[in-house]
Motif scaffolding. Structure first.
Motif, PDB file in Angstrom:
ATOM      1  N   ARG A  27       0.872  -1.132   0.213  1.00  0.00           N
ATOM      2  CA  ARG A  27      -0.077  -0.116   0.023  1.00  0.00           C
ATOM      3  C   ARG A  27       1.246   1.203  -0.051  1.00  0.00           C
ATOM      4  O   ARG A  27       2.009   1.087  -0.597  1.00  0.00           O
ATOM      5  CB  ARG A  27      -1.038  -0.199   1.207  1.00  0.00           C
ATOM      6  CG  ARG A  27      -1.924  -1.255   1.086  1.00  0.00           C
ATOM      7  CD  ARG A  27      -2.972  -1.277   2.128  1.00  0.00           C
ATOM      8  NE  ARG A  27      -3.621  -0.098   2.358  1.00  0.00           N
ATOM      9  CZ  ARG A  27      -4.519  -0.210   3.528  1.00  0.00           C
ATOM     10  NH1 ARG A  27      -4.447  -1.057   4.378  1.00  0.00           N
ATOM     11  NH2 ARG A  27      -4.842   1.125   3.917  1.00  0.00           N
ATOM     12  N   SER A  28       0.608   2.261   0.829  1.00  0.00           N
ATOM     13  CA  SER A  28       1.432   3.533   0.554  1.00  0.00           C
ATOM     14  C   SER A  28       2.646   3.370   1.535  1.00  0.00           C
ATOM     15  O   SER A  28       3.535   4.220   1.253  1.00  0.00           O
ATOM     16  CB  SER A  28       0.371   4.791   0.775  1.00  0.00           C
ATOM     17  OG  SER A  28       0.051   4.538   2.314  1.00  0.00           O
ATOM     18  N   VAL A  85      -4.225   3.779  -5.284  1.00  0.00           N
ATOM     19  CA  VAL A  85      -3.915   4.606  -6.554  1.00  0.00           C
ATOM     20  C   VAL A  85      -2.432   5.100  -6.602  1.00  0.00           C
ATOM     21  O   VAL A  85      -1.893   4.832  -7.607  1.00  0.00           O
ATOM     22  CB  VAL A  85      -4.839   5.948  -6.308  1.00  0.00           C
ATOM     23  CG1 VAL A  85      -4.599   6.691  -7.624  1.00  0.00           C
ATOM     24  CG2 VAL A  85      -6.314   5.625  -6.291  1.00  0.00           C
ATOM     25  N   GLY A  86      -1.892   5.764  -5.489  1.00  0.00           N
ATOM     26  CA  GLY A  86      -0.820   6.405  -5.746  1.00  0.00           C
ATOM     27  C   GLY A  86       0.415   5.656  -5.661  1.00  0.00           C
ATOM     28  O   GLY A  86       0.524   4.609  -4.979  1.00  0.00           O
ATOM     29  N   HIS A 138      -4.015   9.286   7.300  1.00  0.00           N
ATOM     30  CA  HIS A 138      -3.803   8.475   6.073  1.00  0.00           C
ATOM     31  C   HIS A 138      -4.830   7.601   5.950  1.00  0.00           C
ATOM     32  O   HIS A 138      -4.720   6.285   5.589  1.00  0.00           O
ATOM     33  CB  HIS A 138      -2.515   7.975   5.559  1.00  0.00           C
ATOM     34  CG  HIS A 138      -2.433   7.646   3.949  1.00  0.00           C
ATOM     35  ND1 HIS A 138      -1.063   7.959   3.167  1.00  0.00           N
ATOM     36  CD2 HIS A 138      -3.053   7.474   3.027  1.00  0.00           C
ATOM     37  CE1 HIS A 138      -1.345   7.790   2.006  1.00  0.00           C
ATOM     38  NE2 HIS A 138      -2.559   7.473   1.765  1.00  0.00           N
TER      39      HIS A 138
HETATM   40  O1  LIG Z   1      -4.688   4.739  -2.909  1.00  0.00           O
HETATM   41  C1  LIG Z   1      -3.980   5.606  -2.484  1.00  0.00           C
HETATM   42  O2  LIG Z   1      -3.376   6.620  -3.337  1.00  0.00           O
HETATM   43  C2  LIG Z   1      -3.850   6.039  -0.859  1.00  0.00           C
HETATM   44  O3  LIG Z   1      -3.301   6.836  -0.670  1.00  0.00           O
HETATM   45  C3  LIG Z   1      -4.036   4.830  -0.075  1.00  0.00           C
HETATM   46  O4  LIG Z   1      -3.123   4.593   0.615  1.00  0.00           O
HETATM   47  P1  LIG Z   1      -3.320   3.392   1.519  1.00  0.00           P
HETATM   48  O5  LIG Z   1      -3.606   2.291   0.646  1.00  0.00           O
HETATM   49  O6  LIG Z   1      -4.359   3.418   2.509  1.00  0.00           O
HETATM   50  O7  LIG Z   1      -1.852   3.160   2.063  1.00  0.00           O
END
Ligand SMILES: O=C(O)C(=O)COP(=O)(O)O
Ligand SMILES: NC(=O)C1=CN([C@@H]2O[C@H](COP(=O)(O)OP(=O)(O)OC[C@H]3O[C@@H](n4cnc5c(N)ncnc54)[C@H](O)[C@@H]3O)[C@@H](O)[C@H]2O)C=CC1
Length: 635
Positions: free
Chosen positions: A140-141, A165-166, A371
C-alpha cells in the motif's frame, strides 16, 4: 558456398505467456513446478489459439487472448492443486509477498494461486533480504519500493501490485529497467477518498475534532468553536480526476460553488457536473476552500509553497487527501501562523508517520488523520480484490488494464492483435539470426502494411515484441513489454516505424509486417534487399504467422519449429534432394515452399523442420551442388 549457423535462441518456455515472458538468466533456476507452470501455461495458450483459428478460414475477430490465458490459468491452477499432496508443493508455487494489510477477499484470490506471505512492517533491509525469493510484491502506501529493492530481487520479482492509487512510493524507472511490471488498483478507493475529503472539509469548518478533544478534556467551549458555513462558498478542486470529481459532486450537494483546476481534464466532463475549469492562479485567487486531488509527481512536488499561499484569499481553508509532498509543510505552518490559511485538514504527510513534534500536526488550526482516505471496509475489500486479480493475471501473462509502466492495450485491441504479436516476435528473432556476427545492430525499421488508417493501429505491443525477438537471441538481456523500449535504448538500437495504407481487407488490423535491419552484413546474402538492408516480411494467414518474403524472394512458410533457408539454382529435383537428406537424419519437414526470381534462375527454398538437424545433415545439405548458400534458423 556459404554455410551459416544460427545465433543461439532462447529455448526457455515463458512463464508469462505471451507478453511478459521472461527468460531472465538470473531467474532461470526456477523450480520444476514453475517450469511446469510455464510450459503448461504457454501450451494451453497456444492450443487455444490453434483451436480457435482452425474453426475458420479467416482470422476470427472473436479471437480472445484472455480466453487463451484463462485456459492457461486454469491449467496451471489445477496443476498446482495436483501438486498439493506433494510435501514440497508450497515451496514450488509462485511466492507473493504482501507487505501491508490487505483485505481478506484479495488474500483468498492470491492464496488460490500462489504461496502468500504476509510480512508487515518490514524494514528496507528486511524487504531487500526477502524480495529475492518473491515473484510478486503487494504494497500500500507504507512500503517504499526503491531501486535497491529491485536490485536485491535479482530478476526474480515480476510484478509489484499497489493496492491503491498513488504509486509515488514505487521507483517506476527502476521497475521498468528491471522489467518488473507495476500495477495498481485505481478505482476501488475513489469514493472512500472523496468521502474522507468531504468529512475533513465539514469537520474542519465546524471544528469537530478540536471540540471533541476539548470536551474529552472536560471543557464546554461553545463560543470558541464557532465554525464557518459551506453553502455559497467557493471550493477549488485541484486535480479533477476520479477523486476530485467525486468531491466536486458531493460539494455541489452541500450548496458550494465548485471550480476546478486540472491541466489535463476535459472541460466538458467538468461542465457536465456544473464545475468550471479555471487556471491555477484563478483557482487560488477565488477559493474559500482548496481541496487537493492531484498525484505527487516532479511537477506537483511542493506546488503549494510560500509563493502559492501568497496568491490565496486571506483566511482560505485547505484540505489534502492526495499526497503530503504536494505541500511545502514548513510554508503551510508559516501561512497558518500568519493567518493566510485559516485552517487545514490533512490526511497525508511528506513523511508518514510525521514526527511526533511536527509543528503542522500540533497546530491548533489543523485537523489531521493518519492517511485514512482509503480506509473503509468496502474500499479495502475492493482494492484487495482488484490488486489480487491484477497480480495473478500479470503472473499469468495477462496485459493488465491497470499497468502503470507498460502500454495499456484495451482487451479488444489486444485480442485482435494477438496473432500479430506472435508474428512480430518471430520476425524479430528470424531477422537477427540473418545478421552475421549478431552484433552491431543499430537501426531497425518496421513497416506495417494495413488497410486501416495509420491512426487506427496501435503498434506499441508489436514493436515491443519485435524488439524482444531481436534482442533476446543475441544477448543475456531478457526483454518483455515493460522494458522493451528501455532495453533497446540501452543497447543503442533504434527502431523506427512506418505505417503504409494498402488496398486489403480492413477487417484485419495488419496485412503484413516487414522488418528491415540496416548497415549490417548478412550470413545469408539472399536476405539482403536491393537497397542493401536485411529484409523479411510476414503475414498472419488463417490465424497463423507466416514468413512471406526474404530479401526480394517471395516464400510462404508457417513460422513454427525451425527453418532452413536455401538459395539454389532453380532446377528440378531440389526439394527431393534436401527432403531426402533431412529424412535420412530423422528430421521431420513441416512446411516447404520455393520462391524464385526467374524461371530456372535463382530460387529460395524455405523448409520448416520440427527438429534441429545435426551438423552432418547440415553439411550434406551444403554439399548439394546446386545450393549456393543456406542458413538454419531457430524460432
Ligand atoms: O490509494 C492511494 O493513493 C492511497 O493513498 C491509499 O493509501 P493506502 O493504501 O491506504 O496506504
Ligand atoms: N488519502 C488517501 O488514502 C488516498 C489518496 N489518493 C490520492 O488522491 C490523488 C488523486 O487520486 P485519483 O483521483 O484516483 O487519481 P486520478 O489520476 O484519477 O486524478 C488525478 C488528477 O490530477 C490531475 N493532475 C495532474 N497534475 C496536475 C497538476 N499539476 N495540477 C492539477 N491537476 C493535476 C490529473 O490530470 C488527474 O486528472 C492521488 O494522489 C492519490 O494518490 C487516492 C486514494 C486514497
Amino acid at each position: 558456398m556459404a554455410m551459416a549457423t544460427s545465433a543461439p535462441s532462447s529455448s526457455i518456455k515463458p512463464f508469462f505467456p505471451p507478453f511478459f515472458s521472461s527468460s531472465n538468466p538470473s531467474s532461470s533456476s526456477q523450480s520444476s513446478l514453475l517450469s511446469f507452470l510455464r510450459s503448461t501455461a504457454s501450451t494451453s495458450a497456444s492450443i487455444s489459439l490453434k483451436l480457435t483459428s482452425s474453426s475458420s478460414n479467416s482470422i476470427p475477430r472473436s479471437f480472445s487472448i484472455n480466453a487463451a490465458l484463462k485456459t492457461a490459468l486454469e491449467t496451471s491452477q489445477s496443476s498446482v492443486s495436483n501438486f498439493q499432496n506433494d510435501a514440497v508443493s508450497s515451496e514450488l508455487k509462485p511466492t507473493i509477498l504482501v507487505s501491508e494489510k490487505l483485505g481478506d477477499a484479495g488474500l483468498k484470490v492470491l492464496r488460490g494461486f500462489g504461496n502468500v506471505e504476509c510480512c508487515y512492517d518490514l524494514s528496507q533491509e528486511q524487504l531487500c533480504e526477502k524480495i529475492s525469493e518473491c515473484d510478486a510484491l503487494i504494497v500500500r502506501s507504507g512500503t517504499k519500493v526503491t531501486r535497491q529493492v529491485f536490485e536485491a530481487a535479482k530478476g526474480k520479482l515480476k510484478v509489484v501490485g499497489r493496492a491503491g492509487v498513488g504509486i509515488d512510493n514505487v521507483d517506476l524507472q527502476a521497475a521498468t529497467e528491471f522489467g518488473c511490471l507495476v500495477v495498481n488498483a485505481p478505482t476501488a478507493n475513489t469514493v472512500a477518498a472523496a468521502e474522507h475529503g468531504i468529512a475533513l472539509l465539514t469537520a474542519m469548518a465546524r471544528n469537530v475534532a478540536q471540540a471533541d478533544a476539548s470536551m474529552k478534556a472536560g471543557k464546554w467551549l461553545r463560543s470558541k468553536y464557532v465554525g464557518v458555513s459551506l453553502v455559497g462558498k467557493t471550493l477549488a478542486v485541484m486535480g479533477f480526476g476520479k477523486v476530485g470529481t467525486e468531491v466536486a459532486r458531493r460539494a455541489k450537494g452541500l450548496g458550494m460553488n465548485v471550480i476546478a483546476h486540472d491541466p489535463y481534464a476535459p472541460a466538458d466532463r467538468a461542465r457536465a457536473i456544473g464545475v468550471e475549469l479555471v487556471s491555477f492562479d484563478e483557482a487560488l485567487a477565488s477559493a474559500d476552500f482548496v481541496s487537493l486531488h492531484m498525484p505527487l509527481t516532479p511537477t506537483t512536488d511542493k506546488i503549494f509553497n510560500d509563493e502559492t499561499f501568497a496568491k490565496m484569499k486571506k483566511g482560505v481553508r485547505i484540505i489534502n487527501v492526495a499526497r503530503g509532498g504536494v505541500i511545502d509543510e514548513d510554508a503551510l505552518v508559516r501561512a497558518l501562523d500568519s493567518g493566510i490559511v485559516a485552517q487545514a485538514a490533512l490526511d497525508v504527510f511528506t513523511q508518514e508517520p510525521p514526527a511526533k513534534d511536527s509543528k503542522l500536526v500540533q497546530h491548533e488550526n489543523v485537523t489531521v488523520t493518519p492517511h485514512l482516505g482509503a480506509s473503509t471496509k468496502e474500499a479495502q475489500e475492493g482494492v484487495a480484490i482488484e490488486i489480487a486479480e491484477a497480480v495473478v493475471g500479470a503472473l499469468q501473462g495477462e496485459l493488465s488494464a491497470t499497468a502503470v509502466n507498460a502500454p495499456m492495450v484495451p482487451p479488444d485491441v489486444l485480442s485482435e492483435l494477438a496473432p500479430y504479436v506472435v508474428l512480430a516476435e518471430k520476425l524479430g528473432r528470424l531477422a537477427v539470426q540473418l545478421v552475421s556476427g549478431g552484433s552491431g545492430i543499430k537501426s531497425v525499421k518496421v513497416i506495417y502494411r494495413s488497410a486501416r488508417d495509420p491512426d487506427d493501429l496501435d503498434t506499441r505491443i508489436l514493436r515491443a515484441m519485435i524488439t524482444k525477438g531481436i534482442i533476446e537471441p543475441i544477448s543475456a538481456s531478457y526483454v518483455n513489454l515493460v522494458n522493451a523500449d528501455f532495453t533497446a535504448k540501452q543497447k543503442g538500437l533504434r527502431i523506427s516505424e512506418e505505417r503504409v495504407v494498402v488496398d486489403s481487407s480492413p477487417e484485419f488490423p495488419v496485412d503484413s509486417i516487414q522488418v528491415q535491419i540496416y548497415n549490417v552484413d548478412s550470413k545469408f546474402a539472399s536476405a539482403v534487399s536491393e537497397n542493401g538492408e536485411i529484409s523479411i516480411e510476414g503475414k498472419v494467414k488463417y490465424g497463423t504467422p507466416h514468413l512471406t518474403c526474404v530479401g526480394s524472394f517471395r516464400v510462404d512458410v508457417s513460422v513454427e519449429g525451425n527453418l532452413i533457408l536455401c538459395r539454389q539454382i532453380d532446377q528440378p529435383g531440389m526439394i527431393g534432394k534436401v527432403g531426402n537428406i533431412l529424412g535420412e537424419h530423422n528430421v521431420n519437414v513441416s512446411f516447404m515452399t520455393v520462391g524464385r526470381t526467374l524461371r530456372r534462375n535463382q530460387a529460395i527454398m524455405a523448409i520448416g523442420v520440427d527438429e534441429e538437424p545435426n551438423k552432418d545433415a547440415l553439411k550434406e545439405i551444403g554439399n548439394v551442388s546446386a545450393i549456393e548458400e543456406f542458413v538454419f534458423l531457430k524460432l
